[in-house]
Design an enzyme around this catalytic site. Structure first.
Site, mmCIF file in Angstrom:
data_model
loop_
_atom_site.group_PDB
_atom_site.id
_atom_site.type_symbol
_atom_site.label_atom_id
_atom_site.label_comp_id
_atom_site.label_asym_id
_atom_site.label_seq_id
_atom_site.Cartn_x
_atom_site.Cartn_y
_atom_site.Cartn_z
ATOM 1 N N TYR A 28 0.836 -1.198 0.000
ATOM 2 C CA TYR A 28 0.000 0.000 0.000
ATOM 3 C C TYR A 28 0.878 1.258 0.000
ATOM 4 O O TYR A 28 0.649 2.190 -0.784
ATOM 5 C CB TYR A 28 -0.934 -0.022 1.217
ATOM 6 C CG TYR A 28 -1.776 1.214 1.344
ATOM 7 C CD1 TYR A 28 -2.853 1.432 0.507
ATOM 8 C CD2 TYR A 28 -1.484 2.171 2.321
ATOM 9 C CE1 TYR A 28 -3.627 2.580 0.612
ATOM 10 C CE2 TYR A 28 -2.253 3.315 2.439
ATOM 11 C CZ TYR A 28 -3.324 3.510 1.586
ATOM 12 O OH TYR A 28 -4.078 4.659 1.700
ATOM 13 N N GLU A 50 -11.918 5.991 4.447
ATOM 14 C CA GLU A 50 -11.323 6.892 5.446
ATOM 15 C C GLU A 50 -12.335 7.177 6.552
ATOM 16 O O GLU A 50 -11.972 7.258 7.725
ATOM 17 C CB GLU A 50 -10.841 8.193 4.802
ATOM 18 C CG GLU A 50 -9.665 8.048 3.854
ATOM 19 C CD GLU A 50 -8.334 7.724 4.509
ATOM 20 O OE1 GLU A 50 -8.251 7.649 5.754
ATOM 21 O OE2 GLU A 50 -7.361 7.542 3.762
ATOM 22 N N TRP A 58 -5.559 2.110 10.026
ATOM 23 C CA TRP A 58 -5.752 1.983 8.587
ATOM 24 C C TRP A 58 -5.490 0.547 8.140
ATOM 25 O O TRP A 58 -6.139 0.052 7.218
ATOM 26 C CB TRP A 58 -4.868 2.963 7.826
ATOM 27 C CG TRP A 58 -5.070 2.826 6.347
ATOM 28 C CD1 TRP A 58 -4.177 2.349 5.439
ATOM 29 C CD2 TRP A 58 -6.257 3.118 5.607
ATOM 30 N NE1 TRP A 58 -4.738 2.331 4.183
ATOM 31 C CE2 TRP A 58 -6.027 2.805 4.259
ATOM 32 C CE3 TRP A 58 -7.520 3.610 5.952
ATOM 33 C CZ2 TRP A 58 -6.978 2.966 3.260
ATOM 34 C CZ3 TRP A 58 -8.472 3.768 4.952
ATOM 35 C CH2 TRP A 58 -8.201 3.447 3.636
#
Length: 192
Positions: A28, A50, A58
């Site tokens: 990522y 988000e 995350w």
């Protein structure tokens, strides 16, 4: 540069330390975070994820992203905008995602707002808040803000339009992840 702000990967590349050694997080970091992202659907997905991330890590969201995509119709705003009470209950029962009713309802409502826009309008709106002049590259994580005047203004505009779970910190995280700003720290191979 502090030693804790970058980490040397097994491939010999120095990365922002938040990427750690988890293969999915490293991918990522290397392939997505900070790269310009355009399109109504991709930006709607990013804003939705988000929003789900608020209060969580995350990495948790990243690991659940395939399931989020499956149950939210690949974040196609026109499809998600049509979700109703049965869909909300279906999503609340799905252990593969974050089961937070307020966040689920916000994604559906936000999809309705995006669907009401002309094609490309959501992308243009989001990117209109990107800084026109790049800021200084952060030397350390301490130099990375939680919000900026641009993220505060973006949040305010989205809320004015009826969007939810789009606070200034969440919008700054979106700006980072979608490449509107580049917060790879000094010493990271992506900062070169």
């Amino acid at each position: 540069m502090r030693v804790t702000d970058v980490i040397l990967g097994s491939d010999g590349r120095a990365r922002c330390a938040w990427a750690g050694t988890d293969a999915e997080y490293v991918r990522y970091h290397d392939e997505e975070w900070g790269r310009p992202l355009h399109g109504d659907r991709p930006l709607f997905e990013k804003a939705s994820l988000e929003g789900f991330q608020a209060g969580l890590s995350w990495l948790t969201i990243l690991r659940k992203r395939p399931r989020f995509r499956a149950v939210f119709a690949d974040f196609e705003p026109a499809v998600v905008a049509g979700f109703g009470p049965d869909d909300i209950e279906r999503l609340m029962a799905d252990a593969g995602i974050v089961r937070n009713r307020a966040k689920i309802e916000a994604v559906i409502g936000n999809a309705q707002r995006v669907h009401e826009m002309a094609p490309g309008e959501f992308d243009a709106l989001m990117w209109s808040f990107a800084p026109t002049v790049p800021g200084d590259r952060p030397a350390t994580f301490a130099d990375v803000p939680a919000t900026t005047p641009e993220s505060v203004a973006l949040s305010k505009e989205l809320r004015r339009r009826g969007f939810r779970f789009v606070g200034p910190t969440t919008m700054y995280a979106l700006m980072q992840s979608s490449g509107m700003v580049d917060d790879h720290v000094v010493g990271c191979w992506r900062a070169a």
